[in-house]
Design a protein around this motif. Structure first.
Motif, mmCIF file in Angstrom:
data_model
loop_
_atom_site.group_PDB
_atom_site.id
_atom_site.type_symbol
_atom_site.label_atom_id
_atom_site.label_comp_id
_atom_site.label_asym_id
_atom_site.label_seq_id
_atom_site.Cartn_x
_atom_site.Cartn_y
_atom_site.Cartn_z
ATOM 1 N N TYR A 73 5.818 3.917 -5.808
ATOM 2 C CA TYR A 73 4.626 3.353 -5.173
ATOM 3 C C TYR A 73 4.863 1.876 -4.859
ATOM 4 O O TYR A 73 4.487 1.396 -3.792
ATOM 5 N N ILE A 74 5.504 1.163 -5.785
ATOM 6 C CA ILE A 74 5.832 -0.249 -5.551
ATOM 7 C C ILE A 74 6.771 -0.379 -4.358
ATOM 8 O O ILE A 74 6.618 -1.279 -3.525
ATOM 9 N N SER A 75 7.716 0.517 -4.251
ATOM 10 C CA SER A 75 8.632 0.505 -3.114
ATOM 11 C C SER A 75 7.865 0.658 -1.799
ATOM 12 O O SER A 75 8.147 -0.037 -0.818
ATOM 13 N N GLN A 76 6.887 1.538 -1.782
ATOM 14 C CA GLN A 76 6.078 1.725 -0.581
ATOM 15 C C GLN A 76 5.227 0.482 -0.292
ATOM 16 O O GLN A 76 5.022 0.124 0.870
ATOM 17 N N ILE A 77 4.747 -0.176 -1.327
ATOM 18 C CA ILE A 77 3.991 -1.416 -1.149
ATOM 19 C C ILE A 77 4.890 -2.480 -0.535
ATOM 20 O O ILE A 77 4.500 -3.181 0.406
ATOM 21 N N GLU A 78 6.113 -2.606 -1.051
ATOM 22 C CA GLU A 78 7.046 -3.613 -0.536
ATOM 23 C C GLU A 78 7.393 -3.372 0.930
ATOM 24 O O GLU A 78 7.686 -4.305 1.660
ATOM 25 N N ARG A 79 7.350 -2.131 1.356
ATOM 26 C CA ARG A 79 7.638 -1.809 2.762
ATOM 27 C C ARG A 79 6.390 -1.841 3.630
ATOM 28 O O ARG A 79 6.447 -1.531 4.815
ATOM 29 N N GLY A 80 5.240 -2.199 3.048
ATOM 30 C CA GLY A 80 4.002 -2.296 3.804
ATOM 31 C C GLY A 80 3.385 -0.959 4.146
ATOM 32 O O GLY A 80 2.575 -0.869 5.063
ATOM 33 N N GLN A 81 3.712 0.073 3.391
ATOM 34 C CA GLN A 81 3.223 1.418 3.679
ATOM 35 C C GLN A 81 1.978 1.794 2.884
ATOM 36 O O GLN A 81 1.377 2.827 3.149
ATOM 37 N N ARG A 82 1.618 0.995 1.909
ATOM 38 C CA ARG A 82 0.460 1.324 1.069
ATOM 39 C C ARG A 82 -0.560 0.194 1.116
ATOM 40 O O ARG A 82 -0.213 -0.974 1.137
ATOM 41 N N ASN A 83 -1.813 0.576 1.112
ATOM 42 C CA ASN A 83 -2.914 -0.367 1.047
ATOM 43 C C ASN A 83 -3.412 -0.348 -0.390
ATOM 44 O O ASN A 83 -3.856 0.685 -0.872
ATOM 45 N N VAL A 84 -3.323 -1.469 -1.081
ATOM 46 C CA VAL A 84 -3.639 -1.491 -2.507
ATOM 47 C C VAL A 84 -4.870 -2.338 -2.775
ATOM 48 O O VAL A 84 -5.193 -3.256 -2.022
ATOM 49 N N GLY A 85 -5.547 -2.020 -3.871
ATOM 50 C CA GLY A 85 -6.741 -2.746 -4.275
ATOM 51 C C GLY A 85 -6.397 -4.020 -5.021
ATOM 52 O O GLY A 85 -5.252 -4.280 -5.397
ATOM 53 N N ILE A 86 -7.416 -4.817 -5.247
ATOM 54 C CA ILE A 86 -7.250 -6.142 -5.863
ATOM 55 C C ILE A 86 -6.696 -6.054 -7.279
ATOM 56 O O ILE A 86 -5.886 -6.895 -7.684
ATOM 57 N N ASP A 87 -7.083 -5.042 -8.042
ATOM 58 C CA ASP A 87 -6.573 -4.918 -9.408
ATOM 59 C C ASP A 87 -5.073 -4.666 -9.414
ATOM 60 O O ASP A 87 -4.343 -5.217 -10.233
ATOM 61 N N MET A 88 -4.617 -3.846 -8.489
ATOM 62 C CA MET A 88 -3.186 -3.568 -8.401
ATOM 63 C C MET A 88 -2.419 -4.796 -7.896
ATOM 64 O O MET A 88 -1.325 -5.082 -8.372
ATOM 65 N N LEU A 89 -3.009 -5.522 -6.947
ATOM 66 C CA LEU A 89 -2.378 -6.756 -6.468
ATOM 67 C C LEU A 89 -2.191 -7.729 -7.628
ATOM 68 O O LEU A 89 -1.122 -8.332 -7.784
ATOM 69 N N ASP A 90 -3.225 -7.861 -8.444
ATOM 70 C CA ASP A 90 -3.161 -8.766 -9.592
ATOM 71 C C ASP A 90 -2.123 -8.305 -10.606
ATOM 72 O O ASP A 90 -1.364 -9.120 -11.142
ATOM 73 N N ALA A 91 -2.060 -7.012 -10.872
ATOM 74 C CA ALA A 91 -1.074 -6.485 -11.824
ATOM 75 C C ALA A 91 0.349 -6.757 -11.341
ATOM 76 O O ALA A 91 1.228 -7.123 -12.128
ATOM 77 N N LEU A 92 0.588 -6.604 -10.046
ATOM 78 C CA LEU A 92 1.927 -6.870 -9.498
ATOM 79 C C LEU A 92 2.272 -8.348 -9.561
ATOM 80 O O LEU A 92 3.402 -8.717 -9.894
ATOM 81 N N ALA A 93 1.303 -9.204 -9.265
ATOM 82 C CA ALA A 93 1.541 -10.648 -9.345
ATOM 83 C C ALA A 93 1.880 -11.059 -10.781
ATOM 84 O O ALA A 93 2.808 -11.841 -11.011
ATOM 85 N N GLN A 94 1.148 -10.515 -11.747
ATOM 86 C CA GLN A 94 1.427 -10.825 -13.152
ATOM 87 C C GLN A 94 2.795 -10.289 -13.561
ATOM 88 O O GLN A 94 3.509 -10.936 -14.330
ATOM 89 N N ALA A 95 3.165 -9.123 -13.039
ATOM 90 C CA ALA A 95 4.447 -8.520 -13.404
ATOM 91 C C ALA A 95 5.626 -9.361 -12.944
ATOM 92 O O ALA A 95 6.650 -9.408 -13.615
ATOM 93 N N VAL A 96 5.494 -10.025 -11.798
ATOM 94 C CA VAL A 96 6.592 -10.874 -11.312
ATOM 95 C C VAL A 96 6.401 -12.333 -11.712
ATOM 96 O O VAL A 96 7.272 -13.169 -11.462
ATOM 97 N N GLY A 97 5.257 -12.655 -12.326
ATOM 98 C CA GLY A 97 5.035 -13.981 -12.890
ATOM 99 C C GLY A 97 4.669 -15.060 -11.898
ATOM 100 O O GLY A 97 5.084 -16.217 -12.060
ATOM 101 N N VAL A 98 3.896 -14.713 -10.889
ATOM 102 C CA VAL A 98 3.442 -15.719 -9.917
ATOM 103 C C VAL A 98 1.949 -15.544 -9.682
ATOM 104 O O VAL A 98 1.404 -14.457 -9.896
#
Length: 120
Positions: A73-98
């Motif tokens: 799913y993250i791979s699809q997000i990185e390729r711009g294929q998935r529309n994600v909600g704010i909670d998932m955006l925040d979780a990804l930002a925290q996971a990469v530390g920015v």
């Protein structure tokens, strides 16, 4: 009485699931479709996520583990294929530390790849 409640629940489930079918009968993954095209910000977020992840030496599996989001799913997000909600955006930002805002920022003009010359 139990049988009637069960029948009602089964009917309700099938009725609701029929609301999310296309005219061809194909399942729409439980969501109604829209005619809007994807936002360019989706591609910006995905590209920024991939760039930050690689700059920090993180694999997609590291980010998946930290964010508790499936790596595919993250791979699809990185390729711009998935529309994600704010909670998932925040979780990804925290996971990469920015901060999340850093992943949503448009790249500066000098950071954009040059467009290939038009073929004649």
């Amino acid at each position: 009485m139990t049988v009637n409640v069960h029948l009602l629940l089964v009917f309700d489930y099938h009725w609701r699931s029929s609301l999310y079918k296309t005219t061809s009968g194909a399942d729409c993954e439980g969501m109604p479709k829209t005619n809007r095209s994807p936002s360019p910000l989706r591609a910006v977020f995905g590209a920024n996520l991939r760039a930050v992840r690689k700059d920090r030496g993180l694999s997609i599996f590291d980010v998946a583990f930290q964010s508790k989001i499936d790596w595919s799913y993250i791979s699809q997000i990185e390729r711009g294929q998935r529309n994600v909600g704010i909670d998932m955006l925040d979780a990804l930002a925290q996971a990469v530390g920015v901060p999340l805002i850093e992943l949503l920022a448009q790249p500066a003009a000098q950071d954009l790849p040059e467009e290939p010359p038009a073929e004649e």
